[in-house]
Write a protein that holds these residues in place. Structure first.
Motif, PDB file in Angstrom:
ATOM      1  N   CYS A 150      -8.413  20.667   0.442  1.00 34.24           N
ATOM      2  CA  CYS A 150      -8.520  18.639   1.358  1.00 34.24           C
ATOM      3  C   CYS A 150      -7.643  19.187   1.596  1.00 34.24           C
ATOM      4  N   ILE A 151      -7.120  17.590   2.610  1.00 36.26           N
ATOM      5  CA  ILE A 151      -5.652  17.506   3.531  1.00 36.26           C
ATOM      6  C   ILE A 151      -5.249  16.150   3.190  1.00 36.26           C
ATOM      7  N   VAL A 152      -4.383  16.272   3.483  1.00 34.37           N
ATOM      8  CA  VAL A 152      -3.858  15.223   3.308  1.00 34.37           C
ATOM      9  C   VAL A 152      -2.726  14.522   4.755  1.00 34.37           C
ATOM     10  N   ASN A 153      -2.763  13.793   5.457  1.00 37.05           N
ATOM     11  CA  ASN A 153      -2.534  13.671   6.503  1.00 37.05           C
ATOM     12  C   ASN A 153      -1.056  12.820   6.206  1.00 37.05           C
ATOM     13  N   VAL A 154       0.091  12.379   7.029  1.00 32.96           N
ATOM     14  CA  VAL A 154       1.237  11.429   7.339  1.00 32.96           C
ATOM     15  C   VAL A 154       1.151  10.940   8.117  1.00 32.96           C
ATOM     16  N   SER A 155       0.711   9.299   7.270  1.00 34.47           N
ATOM     17  CA  SER A 155       0.658   7.758   8.683  1.00 34.47           C
ATOM     18  C   SER A 155       1.986   7.904   8.552  1.00 34.47           C
ATOM     19  N   SER A 156       2.166   6.618   8.060  1.00 37.12           N
ATOM     20  CA  SER A 156       2.611   5.057   8.549  1.00 37.12           C
ATOM     21  C   SER A 156       2.185   3.789   7.920  1.00 37.12           C
ATOM     22  N   VAL A 157       3.145   3.042   7.622  1.00 36.27           N
ATOM     23  CA  VAL A 157       2.469   1.692   7.361  1.00 36.27           C
ATOM     24  C   VAL A 157       2.373   1.353   9.010  1.00 36.27           C
ATOM     25  N   SER A 158       2.995   1.750  10.031  1.00 38.19           N
ATOM     26  CA  SER A 158       2.871   0.795  11.257  1.00 38.19           C
ATOM     27  C   SER A 158       2.180   1.567  11.882  1.00 38.19           C
ATOM     28  N   GLY A 159       0.314   1.684  10.780  1.00 37.31           N
ATOM     29  CA  GLY A 159      -0.686   2.596  10.607  1.00 37.31           C
ATOM     30  C   GLY A 159      -1.642   1.382  10.265  1.00 37.31           C
ATOM     31  N   LEU A 160      -1.256   0.515   9.588  1.00 35.23           N
ATOM     32  CA  LEU A 160      -1.522  -0.471   8.452  1.00 35.23           C
ATOM     33  C   LEU A 160      -1.278  -1.794   9.281  1.00 35.23           C
ATOM     34  N   ALA A 194       4.274  12.259  -2.747  1.00 31.42           N
ATOM     35  CA  ALA A 194       2.614  11.723  -2.854  1.00 31.42           C
ATOM     36  C   ALA A 194       1.944  12.496  -2.237  1.00 31.42           C
ATOM     37  N   ILE A 195       2.606  13.156  -1.490  1.00 35.63           N
ATOM     38  CA  ILE A 195       2.071  14.298  -0.493  1.00 35.63           C
ATOM     39  C   ILE A 195       0.560  15.315  -1.950  1.00 35.63           C
ATOM     40  N   ARG A 235     -11.632  17.072   0.172  1.00 34.42           N
ATOM     41  CA  ARG A 235     -10.934  15.414   0.301  1.00 34.42           C
ATOM     42  C   ARG A 235     -10.454  15.494   1.000  1.00 34.42           C
ATOM     43  N   VAL A 236     -10.118  13.961   1.664  1.00 36.51           N
ATOM     44  CA  VAL A 236      -9.183  13.236   2.757  1.00 36.51           C
ATOM     45  C   VAL A 236      -8.987  12.105   2.756  1.00 36.51           C
ATOM     46  N   ASN A 237      -6.918  12.132   2.736  1.00 39.19           N
ATOM     47  CA  ASN A 237      -6.105  11.011   2.234  1.00 39.19           C
ATOM     48  C   ASN A 237      -5.241  11.103   3.207  1.00 39.19           C
ATOM     49  N   ALA A 238      -4.747  10.164   2.042  1.00 36.25           N
ATOM     50  CA  ALA A 238      -3.214  10.039   3.782  1.00 36.25           C
ATOM     51  C   ALA A 238      -2.120   9.378   3.137  1.00 36.25           C
ATOM     52  N   VAL A 239      -1.062   9.247   3.190  1.00 36.05           N
ATOM     53  CA  VAL A 239       0.374   8.609   2.917  1.00 36.05           C
ATOM     54  C   VAL A 239       1.257   7.510   4.657  1.00 36.05           C
ATOM     55  N   ALA A 240       0.986   7.066   3.914  1.00 36.71           N
ATOM     56  CA  ALA A 240       1.967   6.138   5.053  1.00 36.71           C
ATOM     57  C   ALA A 240       3.785   5.502   4.204  1.00 36.71           C
ATOM     58  N   PRO A 241       3.931   6.733   5.107  1.00 41.45           N
ATOM     59  CA  PRO A 241       5.748   5.720   4.987  1.00 41.45           C
ATOM     60  C   PRO A 241       6.359   4.906   5.044  1.00 41.45           C
ATOM     61  N   GLY A 242       6.802   3.949   4.805  1.00 42.46           N
ATOM     62  CA  GLY A 242       7.566   3.165   5.444  1.00 42.46           C
ATOM     63  C   GLY A 242       9.320   3.451   5.961  1.00 42.46           C
ATOM     64  N   THR A 275     -10.673   9.657  -2.905  1.00 47.07           N
ATOM     65  CA  THR A 275     -10.938  10.571  -1.392  1.00 47.07           C
ATOM     66  C   THR A 275     -10.156   9.575  -0.514  1.00 47.07           C
ATOM     67  N   GLY A 276     -10.232   9.192   1.111  1.00 50.24           N
ATOM     68  CA  GLY A 276     -10.691   8.406   1.676  1.00 50.24           C
ATOM     69  C   GLY A 276      -9.440   6.718   1.622  1.00 50.24           C
ATOM     70  N   VAL A 277      -8.219   7.589   0.759  1.00 50.20           N
ATOM     71  CA  VAL A 277      -7.500   6.513   0.859  1.00 50.20           C
ATOM     72  C   VAL A 277      -5.909   7.249   1.857  1.00 50.20           C
ATOM     73  N   VAL A 278      -5.164   5.714   1.894  1.00 49.76           N
ATOM     74  CA  VAL A 278      -4.225   5.858   2.681  1.00 49.76           C
ATOM     75  C   VAL A 278      -2.803   4.787   1.999  1.00 49.76           C
ATOM     76  N   LEU A 279      -2.201   5.261   1.210  1.00 45.80           N
ATOM     77  CA  LEU A 279      -0.881   4.835  -0.331  1.00 45.80           C
ATOM     78  C   LEU A 279      -0.085   4.638   1.074  1.00 45.80           C
ATOM     79  N   PRO A 280       0.254   3.831   0.724  1.00 40.70           N
ATOM     80  CA  PRO A 280       1.689   3.425   1.446  1.00 40.70           C
ATOM     81  C   PRO A 280       2.742   3.781   0.394  1.00 40.70           C
TER      82      PRO A 280
END
Length: 255
Positions: free
Chosen positions: A134-144, A222-223, A177-184, A235-240
């Protein structure tokens, strides 16, 4: 602590400090063998040396350079024989409107924050298909949602969020599976001693449902959840991971 990752091999990019370091430590504590990357060798060398012998390897890598990323992934396979989890965390930021943002800064942010995620995914995907990893990407609330004076960063992190969804669609039936977290707002070594950041934190705290900024290990938790079998049907989730920042519609609190 549960050892959910015994026998697993994990790559964490940008692992020299902050969220990346906390994530590498959490995976190691749960039994994984971890490959740490960063552009600053001293940082990842120090983190790797502080982990149990044989459990961590530091590989200096610029995530904005596909050749370096490919070499790092191959080094992982050469050393451990497999790859189970990729955490694309390396990132950078610049502030300013479009008029304020130089072409150089635009390319630096896009290449590191967005292309780096593509490069890591492209280099690792064949091995993850073999391991059903699986992959977990680190996005951001700035990506939402958007920010004032952060157009380059918003573009990059918005790309990470939707790239995550697209790759999840493409490879779900392959068992990856590929997901992301979106930290604040997250406290790191860079912000903890910054007086200006503390002033900004007061403003953030008024907008965060939990009333405070987050900590790197809270994002790491969370990661590792998303990377674990506990999340096997996600999968396919971007989790704040934002203390409730994205729960708001932007209107001010009422007395």
């Amino acid at each position: 602590m549960d050892r959910r990752f015994d026998g697993k091999v994990v790559i964490v990019t940008g692992a020299g400090s902050g969220i990346g370091e906390a994530t590498a430590r959490r995976f190691a504590a749960e039994g994984a063998r971890v490959v740490l990357t960063d552009t600053v060798a001293d940082k990842i060398d120090a983190v790797a040396a502080s982990l149990p012998p044989g459990q961590a390897t530091a590989v200096r890598t610029d995530s904005s350079d596909f050749d370096q990323v490919s070499a790092m992934v191959q080094a992982t396979i050469d050393r451990y024989g497999r790859l189970d989890v990729l955490v694309n965390n390396a990132g950078t930021i610049t502030q300013g409107t479009v008029q304020d943002t130089s072409i150089t800064d635009w390319h630096r942010v896009i290449e590191t924050d967005l292309s780096g995620v593509f490069y890591g995914t492209k280099a690792a995907l064949g091995h993850l298909l073999e391991s059903k990893g699986c992959i977990v990407n680190v996005s951001s609330v700035s990506g939402l949602a958007g920010d004032w004076h952060m157009s380059a960063y918003n573009a990059a992190k918005g790309g990470v969020s939707n790239f995550t969804r697209a790759v999840a669609l493409d490879h779900g039936k392959d068992g990856v599976r590929v997901n992301a977290v979106a930290p604040g707002f997250i406290w790191t070594d860079l912000t903890s001693d910054d007086g200006e950041a503390h002033e900004l934190s007061d403003e953030f705290s008024r907008r965060i449902a939990l009333g405070r900024g987050g900590l790197p290990d809270e994002v790491a938790a969370a990661i590792t959840f998303l990377a674990s079998e506990d999340a096997r049907f996600i999968t396919g989730v971007v989790l704040p991971v934002d203390g409730g920042t994205m729960a708001s519609n932007g209107q001010p609190a009422q007395a």
